[in-house]
Design an enzyme around this catalytic site. Structure first.
Site, PDB file in Angstrom:
ATOM      1  N   ARG A   1      78.792  31.807 -10.446  1.00  0.00           N
ATOM      2  CA  ARG A   1      77.417  31.543 -10.015  1.00  0.00           C
ATOM      3  C   ARG A   1      77.318  31.737  -8.504  1.00  0.00           C
ATOM      4  NH1 ARG A   1      73.891  26.195 -11.857  1.00  0.00           N
ATOM      5  NH2 ARG A   1      72.039  27.355 -12.458  1.00  0.00           N
TER       6      ARG A   1
ATOM      7  N   GLU B   1      70.662  29.834  -8.780  1.00  0.00           N
ATOM      8  CA  GLU B   1      71.847  29.919  -7.941  1.00  0.00           C
ATOM      9  C   GLU B   1      71.657  29.436  -6.500  1.00  0.00           C
ATOM     10  OE1 GLU B   1      74.424  33.631  -9.341  1.00  0.00           O
ATOM     11  OE2 GLU B   1      72.289  34.108  -9.202  1.00  0.00           O
TER      12      GLU B   1
END
Length: 436
Positions: free
Chosen positions: A2, A364
């Protein structure tokens, strides 16, 4: 997995800031504030991606969080705590982020069945990020524009099914934090087509009865052989497919240098443990498509970032294979990793003309804010090292070289303890003996 690349870059940038502050004997927060982009500098660096001046909300978020988190007051409390406590030290840090994301072409299909239920397919995978929840809401909103009686309850009749590459041949991939908004825009375009197809039928029925339910409209549309399945491929404009996300985080960490718990026949020495006392986050979501989902995304990304910055260490053998086999020796965030006090605010920054219903990504970018925990830990370690230096009876120093140091990622318990000093108890007793 991520925010790949961005999270490593954020660590490098914050390490530079911390080292500059240490070299100039300034507060790191002051150095960060001086180096916040103005809109002009943002424009020079990011060019057209920076958007309009009113879209640049980072200075607003920076000032707003300073007030809501009581940053200055807590900073003074941290200093007082560190002066009064020998075996525990605290640190506090405020970190801003600028995170660039990019929209991608994304397909969608919306089909209305004869019983009035709706089946939706999108070019994205639901992996817990709330994609299907947002898509269902968007379809309910889009089809609700028919103005049928009871259309406000339409969301209960919508289901999203997992598509494959035969059904949606241009599905692409699920990544980059924009899959949800891309998919929402794709199904919105489908709904626009369906509403236009239903409009003639709707007008005819309104002239006759004056009131039309959703079921009546769909039954009549089927009788008239109206095409009730629509597909669309959302293709973002090149000039606006990339944009910036902004957020600010404040974290306060407590570090236990050497805490001795004495019982009748047992001495339990806890070393190098870092505890996150409080974290405050403020994040610009534009006009959130679903505040509950986006709030969870911000919180989850932050805790995942804590794992990256503070816990998740893996080593490799001579063949380059990862040694750790599971959570026995690879530590991931758990319930006790979450800050003791955790405050998250999503800011509604109004209209963004080039975004999907003025929304912005939330997956994110907030992960980078966990750098504030790492920086707060660095601050606590610095205080511990200053204290250790004050205990020196002579110029020699066994394990603490000064207040300039590098705190690696992850800052695990052994790393933190080593930087604070492996012989802090001995040094403290020596200092007492020689009158320090």
């Amino acid at each position: 997995m991520r925010a790949p690349g961005e999270v490593q870059g954020s660590y490098i940038a914050e390490a530079i800031i911390e080292n500059v502050a240490s070299s100039l004997q300034m507060e790191a927060d002051e150095v960060r504030k001086i180096n916040l982009h103005s809109y002009d500098s943002l424009r020079k660096f990011y060019k057209h991606i920076s958007g309009e001046a009113e879209d640049y909300t980072l200075p607003l978020l920076w000032d707003k969080l300073e007030i809501s988190s009581e940053f200055e007051k807590r900073g003074e409390m941290v200093k007082e705590f560190n002066m009064r406590n020998v075996w525990r030290k605290r640190g506090i840090s405020r970190v801003p982020i600028v995170h660039q994301v990019m929209q991608r072409p994304t397909p969608g299909r919306v089909s209305i069945l004869g019983d009035g239920s709706v089946v939706v397919e999108v070019g994205g995978i639901e992996i817990g990020q709330g994609l299907w929840t947002k898509v269902k809401q968007m379809v309910a909103y889009g089809l609700g524009l028919t103005k049928c009686t009871g259309s406000d309850e339409l969301i209960e009749r919508i289901r999203v099914v997992q598509a494959d590459t035969l059904g949606l041949i241009q599905g692409g991939f699920t990544a980059g934090s924009t899959t949800s908004e891309n998919s929402c825009e794709a199904v919105r375009l489908c709904c626009v087509t369906l509403v236009e197809r239903l409009k003639p039928t709707m007008d005819q029925m309104m002239e006759k009865s004056g009131s039309v339910t959703w079921n009546m409209l769909i039954q009549q549309a089927y009788a008239q052989s109206v095409n009730l399945s629509a597909s669309a491929l959302f293709t973002p404009e090149f000039s606006s497919m990339e944009y910036l996300n902004y957020g600010v985080g404040v974290s306060e960490a407590s570090h236990m240098l050497n805490y001795c718990l004495l019982k009748s026949v047992e001495v339990d020495i806890i070393t190098g443990k870092t505890e996150i006392l409080r974290s405050d986050i403020i994040y610009d979501c534009g006009k959130s498509l679903n505040p509950a989902v986006d709030l969870g995304q911000v919180e989850g990304a932050f805790v995942q970032g804590i794992g990256f910055f503070m816990m998740e260490e893996y080593t490799t053998d001579e063949k380059g294979l990862v040694v750790q086999q599971g959570t026995w020796d690879y530590k991931i965030p758990t319930v006790d990793t979450i800050p003791k006090q955790f405050y998250v605010e999503i800011v509604n920054t109004g209209h963004h003309k080039n975004r999907v219903l003025s929304s912005k990504a939330s997956g994110e970018p907030p992960l980078l804010l966990a750098a504030s925990v790492h920086c707060a830990t660095r601050s606590a370690i610095r205080e511990a090292r200053k204290q250790s230096l004050s205990w020196n009876c002579n110029d020699g120093n066994r394990d603490v070289s000064g207040t300039d140091f590098e705190l690696p990622v992850p800052a695990t318990m052994p790393v933190v303890k080593g930087l604070c000093g492996l012989y802090s108890v001995e040094k403290y007793l020596e200092g007492k003996i020689c009158g320090k």
